[in-house]
Motif scaffolding. Structure first.
Motif, PDB file in Angstrom:
ATOM      1  N   ASP A 146     -13.575  94.444  94.322  1.00 20.94           N
ATOM      2  CA  ASP A 146     -12.295  94.068  93.719  1.00 20.94           C
ATOM      3  C   ASP A 146     -11.557  95.358  93.408  1.00 20.94           C
ATOM      4  O   ASP A 146     -12.177  96.346  92.989  1.00 20.94           O
ATOM      5  N   ASP A 147     -10.242  95.373  93.602  1.00 20.02           N
ATOM      6  CA  ASP A 147      -9.503  96.606  93.349  1.00 20.02           C
ATOM      7  C   ASP A 147      -9.223  96.826  91.859  1.00 20.02           C
ATOM      8  O   ASP A 147      -8.635  97.838  91.487  1.00 20.02           O
ATOM      9  N   ASN A 156     -11.852  98.878  97.797  1.00 15.51           N
ATOM     10  CA  ASN A 156     -10.966  98.742  98.959  1.00 15.51           C
ATOM     11  C   ASN A 156     -11.811  98.461 100.205  1.00 15.51           C
ATOM     12  O   ASN A 156     -13.042  98.464 100.146  1.00 15.51           O
ATOM     13  N   PHE A 157     -11.151  98.220 101.312  1.00 15.34           N
ATOM     14  CA  PHE A 157     -11.860  97.834 102.537  1.00 15.34           C
ATOM     15  C   PHE A 157     -12.796  98.939 103.027  1.00 15.34           C
ATOM     16  O   PHE A 157     -13.899  98.658 103.499  1.00 15.34           O
ATOM     17  N   GLU A 158     -12.355 100.186 102.922  1.00 12.69           N
ATOM     18  CA  GLU A 158     -13.202 101.295 103.385  1.00 12.69           C
ATOM     19  C   GLU A 158     -14.498 101.346 102.586  1.00 12.69           C
ATOM     20  O   GLU A 158     -15.586 101.517 103.150  1.00 12.69           O
ATOM     21  N   ILE A 164     -16.380  89.039  96.476  1.00 15.65           N
ATOM     22  CA  ILE A 164     -15.210  89.735  97.015  1.00 15.65           C
ATOM     23  C   ILE A 164     -13.920  89.033  96.609  1.00 15.65           C
ATOM     24  O   ILE A 164     -13.822  87.799  96.673  1.00 15.65           O
ATOM     25  N   ASP A 165     -12.934  89.818  96.215  1.00 11.66           N
ATOM     26  CA  ASP A 165     -11.610  89.268  95.932  1.00 11.66           C
ATOM     27  C   ASP A 165     -10.952  88.849  97.247  1.00 11.66           C
ATOM     28  O   ASP A 165     -11.303  89.353  98.320  1.00 11.66           O
ATOM     29  N   ALA A 166     -10.011  87.933  97.160  1.00 12.81           N
ATOM     30  CA  ALA A 166      -9.325  87.464  98.373  1.00 12.81           C
ATOM     31  C   ALA A 166      -8.227  88.418  98.816  1.00 12.81           C
ATOM     32  O   ALA A 166      -7.890  88.475  99.992  1.00 12.81           O
ATOM     33  N   PRO A 226      -4.963  95.691  98.201  1.00 12.17           N
ATOM     34  CA  PRO A 226      -3.710  96.345  98.600  1.00 12.17           C
ATOM     35  C   PRO A 226      -3.531  96.415 100.109  1.00 12.17           C
ATOM     36  O   PRO A 226      -2.403  96.384 100.615  1.00 12.17           O
ATOM     37  N   GLU A 227      -4.662  96.472 100.854  1.00 15.17           N
ATOM     38  CA  GLU A 227      -4.579  96.554 102.322  1.00 15.17           C
ATOM     39  C   GLU A 227      -4.284  95.205 102.966  1.00 15.17           C
ATOM     40  O   GLU A 227      -3.959  95.129 104.145  1.00 15.17           O
ATOM     41  N   GLY A 228      -4.409  94.134 102.209  1.00 17.04           N
ATOM     42  CA  GLY A 228      -4.184  92.796 102.765  1.00 17.04           C
ATOM     43  C   GLY A 228      -5.237  91.814 102.276  1.00 17.04           C
ATOM     44  O   GLY A 228      -5.989  92.099 101.339  1.00 17.04           O
ATOM     45  N   THR A 229      -5.314  90.653 102.918  1.00 21.43           N
ATOM     46  CA  THR A 229      -6.310  89.666 102.537  1.00 21.43           C
ATOM     47  C   THR A 229      -7.678  90.083 103.072  1.00 21.43           C
ATOM     48  O   THR A 229      -7.778  90.892 103.984  1.00 21.43           O
ATOM     49  N   SER A 230      -8.717  89.493 102.498  1.00 25.59           N
ATOM     50  CA  SER A 230     -10.078  89.875 102.894  1.00 25.59           C
ATOM     51  C   SER A 230     -10.637  88.994 104.012  1.00 25.59           C
ATOM     52  O   SER A 230     -11.830  89.062 104.307  1.00 25.59           O
TER      53      SER A 230
END
Length: 214
Positions: free
Chosen positions: A15-16, A42-44, A60-62, A65-69
């Motif tokens: 989660d961010d 974040n995704f990375e 995981i959050d849905a 900042p990079e977009g949806t998961s």
């Protein structure tokens, strides 16, 4: 069942927002399980965590900042299919839960849930490998009679689907208009209609939907 003989369980909390991850650890503590948690914002970091550590359950959050998961869920399931994924998000479960389950998630839980419900969801994932809330269960039952709930692309007309796929392939309004020999404002109008039908707000979400449902 994921763990046997009270073995340590390995979680990834993605989660961010730091406070959300810390709050989830308080809930994990309250369950009384033996666990170790890895954090990702974040995704990375999610990808690094999955590649570096053994993980039983990923919470995981849905949205990041990079977009949806949606895409990252598919990546996790492709690389590590045994990882159980629980989506923990503030987005509308009634609208979004099925597309995350269809992408590979093993459960969907609202951030508006009470602590006891969150504990129940985690323990259910541990013991049964999935968590289906009463609301999502009702959605799944309804989807048997309405396939659009499972595959939202089926709500599009043939022309809308064609244009959606062209957007997903990276073409812009002018390019699509030229390829289909129509006016650019016609394409813009159809784009708005596609977004409204799919309940999305941007091209990134459209690309993910096309990839996950085509």
């Amino acid at each position: 069942m994921i763990n046997k003989d009270n073995e340590t369980l390995f979680f990834m909390l993605a989660d961010d927002h730091t406070l959300i991850r810390q709050g989830m650890m308080f809930v994990l503590d309250a369950t009384g399980i033996d666990y170790k948690a890895f954090h990702a914002s974040n995704f990375e970091q999610i990808r690094d965590c999955i590649n570096t550590h053994f993980i039983n359950i990923a919470i995981i959050d849905a949205h990041f900042p990079e977009g949806t998961s949606l895409q990252i869920i598919s990546e996790i399931k492709e690389k590590k299919p045994d990882i159980k994924i629980l989506i923990f998000s503030g987005i509308d479960e009634n609208v979004h839960a099925l597309k995350y389950l269809n992408a590979g998630a093993n459960g969907f839980l609202s951030k508006l849930s009470e602590e006891e419900e969150i504990k129940h969801a985690i323990l259910t994932i541990i013991h049964k490998g999935e968590y289906i809330s009463p609301l999502t269960r009702a959605l799944l039952m309804n989807s048997l009679n309405n396939r659009n709930l499972v595959n939202p692309l089926q709500s599009l007309t043939e022309r809308e689907l064609e244009i959606a796929r062209m957007y997903a392939a990276g073409y812009g309004n002018l390019e699509i208009a030229n390829m289909l020999d129509v006016k650019q404002n016609t394409i813009s109008t159809i784009k708005k209609r596609i977004f409204k039908k799919l309940k999305i707000e941007n091209i990134v979400e459209l690309i993910e939907l096309v990839k996950n449902h085509s």
